[in-house]
Scaffold this motif. Structure first.
Motif, short mmCIF file in Angstrom:
data_model
loop_
_atom_site.label_atom_id
_atom_site.label_comp_id
_atom_site.label_asym_id
_atom_site.label_seq_id
_atom_site.Cartn_x
_atom_site.Cartn_y
_atom_site.Cartn_z
N UNK A 1 0.80 -1.61 -0.11
CA UNK A 1 -0.24 -0.06 0.29
C UNK A 1 0.71 1.04 -0.02
N UNK A 2 1.75 1.37 0.84
CA UNK A 2 2.47 3.28 0.68
C UNK A 2 3.29 2.75 -0.91
N UNK B 1 0.00 3.72 -2.97
CA UNK B 1 -0.85 5.45 -2.42
C UNK B 1 -0.32 6.43 -2.60
N UNK B 2 0.77 5.98 -1.76
CA UNK B 2 1.80 7.34 -1.60
C UNK B 2 2.61 7.37 -2.43
N UNK C 1 7.11 3.43 2.92
CA UNK C 1 7.98 3.39 4.37
C UNK C 1 8.61 2.72 5.17
N UNK D 1 1.45 8.30 4.74
CA UNK D 1 0.60 8.52 4.36
C UNK D 1 0.94 10.35 4.66
#
Ligand SMILES: Cc1cc2nc3c(=O)[nH]c(=O)nc-3n(C[C@H](O)[C@H](O)[C@H](O)COP(=O)(O)OP(=O)(O)OC[C@H]3O[C@@H](n4cnc5c(N)ncnc54)[C@H](O)[C@@H]3O)c2cc1C
Ligand SMILES: Nc1ncnc2c1ncn2[C@@H]1O[C@H](COP(=O)(O)O)[C@@H](O)[C@H]1O
Lengths: 321, 246
Positions: B37-38, B41-42, B116, B177
């Motif tokens: 996800x990191x 999404x980011x 991260x 995030x």
């Protein structure tokens, strides 16, 4: 020799540094060697106190250039110190600072790194075997570090600082300090309680609170317990609470001694950030809420009744103790 | 602007984790895999935003077997211009970092994004290693990145606060995030992804300094002890006398 980097963000030693030195002393005991702490920066005062937690020597690179954090500079200085002092094991904290430098040190020192450990290693010949929690707490992995120099980074709250010695005189250490490329313009700190990653008691609330205006009862319980507040992701996403309170897979992972979850269903992504807590208390009106499966203690009831009652009980207890 | 985004593939968070009978390795049978996800999404989204604002190229890189190409195509559908797969089992952070650095060395990227941490092995190790191999600045846990020509301003999450930093490109950063908002790939993106280049590169060898011995499941919880909602003094007593946490 076991070398511990005792971090001092903003010139202050916090619990993380004492945890790392305590852990370093225990690792040194296992290996039949000594534990030395290294401190970076000119304004880190009181470094000699690290002796209390088991450092037989404390060395300080007291260069003002180190008062601002740059992972590249810190890694260069720490690897020079490790070479100079012939460290066989290097210990750091698995904090924002430690995460920025551990990998760099591993490359510089051609050392094996296991990050985020929470227990003591076992020596096996020239190897060091160590376990860590993986898959967000759903499994435990065991690794063998086989390189001559070994690096471990320690998860917060995994080890309790223990008094195992006396304060010592701080020795200066001269190593070259390269020029920084990152400049720190400012540090915005969140006022108030202990930061979440360091908190021993956390009171956390979710969508069951219905409205941000209802948070007073959570704040009261947190105040009574001297706890830090946290929240579930939808609560932070809908701006009911500040983002720095968001715990879970996409927020902060914590491991307090006590985690109290109020009106949180216990979705797997939430649990991923909190299931390493030592003791979990769940307050939820739904007896089927998945969080009860991960809880040590549970209260099935309406949080608007239960939480104020719990706060009262805590106040009574604190007054009597 | 040339941007590299390192993407890893991880089991979906809801996946049941199991291991081979000897406990030596992860059992992928029946597991749904996702992009970490990191990374998705980011890191990837912020990289695409920067290219949309100022031009350039976004390259998505994964160290992994051919089966990971589904995840790599998703990165292309979200907006990466091209992709690279280093054809190897990502056996350790040291190994992955070595591959990323080896590839990036010749390419002169202005920005190298990572997430991260990966949500499987939870290491937060690769980024710092890549930065050291390339002798570049590294900002971990970055929740903001703004560029003004060659100058980057970043915010980095630290314990109990945020650091505001300035640094000149090139640099390596890991995204947390706040960096960007998740994007869902649209039909056009998915169609375009099919024709975008995906280069397969052989790995370089590394003497592994850390070996995985095996995996175990954590001890099961004893089960919840329910306390009557009228008896909060009793809960406090248990927390004090039995659990010893207050
Ligand atoms: C990829 C991904 C990553 C995610 N990352 C995270 C993360 O990092 N952290 C996170 O928290 N979530 C995360 N989520 C979201 C997660 O799946 C859940 O949706 C979320 O945790 C639910 O939040 P909640 O428990 O506050 O709300 P809900 O699921 O709505 O639960 C509210 C609970 O309150 C109880 N309740 C209601 N009223 C009362 C009352 N009066 N008294 C007592 N109890 C009451 C209900 O019974 C219910 O159990 C993620 C999701 C995805 C897909
Ligand atoms: N196999 C991989 N291929 C490409 N990038 C990876 C891989 N594994 C990890 N990374 C990157 O490194 C970051 C940190 O991973 P880790 O150090 O394992 O927590 C991830 O968020 C990715 O950006």
């Amino acid at each position: 020799m076991v070398l511990v980097y005792a971090e001092s963000p903003g010139g202050q030693f916090k619990k993380s540094a004492f945890e790392a030195v305590t852990y370093g002393k225990k690792v040194a005991g296992l290996l039949g060697t000594s534990c030395v702490a290294v401190v970076l920066g000119a304004n880190a005062s009181g470094a000699g106190e690290l002796g209390r937690y088991g450092a037989s020597r404390v060395v300080q690179v007291a260069d003002a250039a180190l008062d601002h954090f740059d992972s590249q500079v810190y890694a260069a200085v720490l690897s020079a110190a490790a070479r100079e002092l012939q460290a066989g094991v290097l210990i750091l904290n698995h904090t924002s600072g430690g995460k920025s430098i551990a990998g760099r040190l591993a490359v510089r020192l051609q050392a094996g790194l296991v990050s985020g450990v929470n227990g003591l290693p076992v020596a096996s010949g020239t190897e060091l075997r160590v376990k860590k929690s993986v898959f967000s707490g759903k499994a435990v992995a065991e690794y063998a570090i086989v390189s001559p120099v070994k690096i471990l980074s320690l998860t917060g709250n995994a080890v309790r600082p223990e008094a195992m010695g006396q304060p010592v005189a701080v020795e200066p250490l001269a190593v070259p300090v390269p020029a920084a490329r990152v400049s720190v313009k400012s540090v915005k700190t969140i006022e108030g309680r202990v930061p979440l990653p360091e908190a021993e008691v956390v009171v956390s609330a979710g969508r069951g609170m219905k409205d941000p205006a209802n948070w007073g009862i959570v704040e009261d319980l947190a105040a009574a317990l001297e706890a830090t507040t946290a929240c579930s992701r939808p609560v932070a996403d809908s701006e009911w609470r500040p983002h720095h309170e968001h715990v879970g897979q996409t927020g902060i992972a914590i491991r307090p001694n006590l985690y109290i979850a109020i009106g949180i269903s216990g979705a797997i992504q939430h649990l991923a950030g909190v299931n390493n807590s030592k003791v979990i208390v769940v307050i939820n009106k739904d007896p089927e809420a998945p969080f009860f499966k991960a809880a040590d203690y549970g209260v099935v009831g309406d949080l608007f009744d239960v939480v104020p009652r719990l706060t009262e009980a805590v106040r009574k207890f604190k007054a009597a103790h | 602007m040339k941007i590299l985004v390192c993407i890893s593939q991880t089991p979906d968070t809801t996946a049941k984790i199991s291991f081979t009978p000897d406990g030596a390795s992860f059992n992928p049978a029946g597991v749904q895999f996702i992009m970490n996800p990191y990374d998705e999404w980011y890191a990837l989204v912020r990289a695409c935003e920067i290219r949309e604002a100022g031009g350039g190229t976004v390259v998505a890189l994964n160290v992994g077997p051919a089966a990971n190409e589904v995840t790599i195509r998703k990165a292309l559908a979200i907006g990466a211009d091209e992709a690279v797969r280093i054809d190897a089992d990502p056996s350790s952070a040291a190994f992955v970092a070595k591959q990323v650095a080896e590839y990036a060395k010749a390419e002169n990227f202005d920005l190298i994004f990572l997430g991260k941490e990966t949500i499987d092995y939870n290491g937060s190790e690769v980024g710092a290693m890549v930065a050291e191999h390339l002798d570049l600045p590294y900002i971990s846990n970055a929740s903001q990145l703004h560029l003004n020509g060659n100058a980057a301003t970043l915010e980095r999450d630290i314990e109990g606060g945020v650091e505001v930093l300035e640094v000149a490109l090139p640099l390596v950063l890991s995204a947390a995030k706040g960096m960007a908002e998740q994007r869902i790939p649209n039909m056009r993106g998915i169609m375009m992804a099919r024709s975008k280049p995906l280069k397969v590169v052989p790995p370089v060898a590394l003497d592994e300094p850390v070996k995985t011995i095996g995996f175990t499941l954590p001890p099961a919880k004893a089960g919840v002890r329910l306390v009557d909602p009228e008896q909060m003094d009793e809960l406090v007593r248990l927390l004090h006398e039995e659990a010893k946490v207050i």
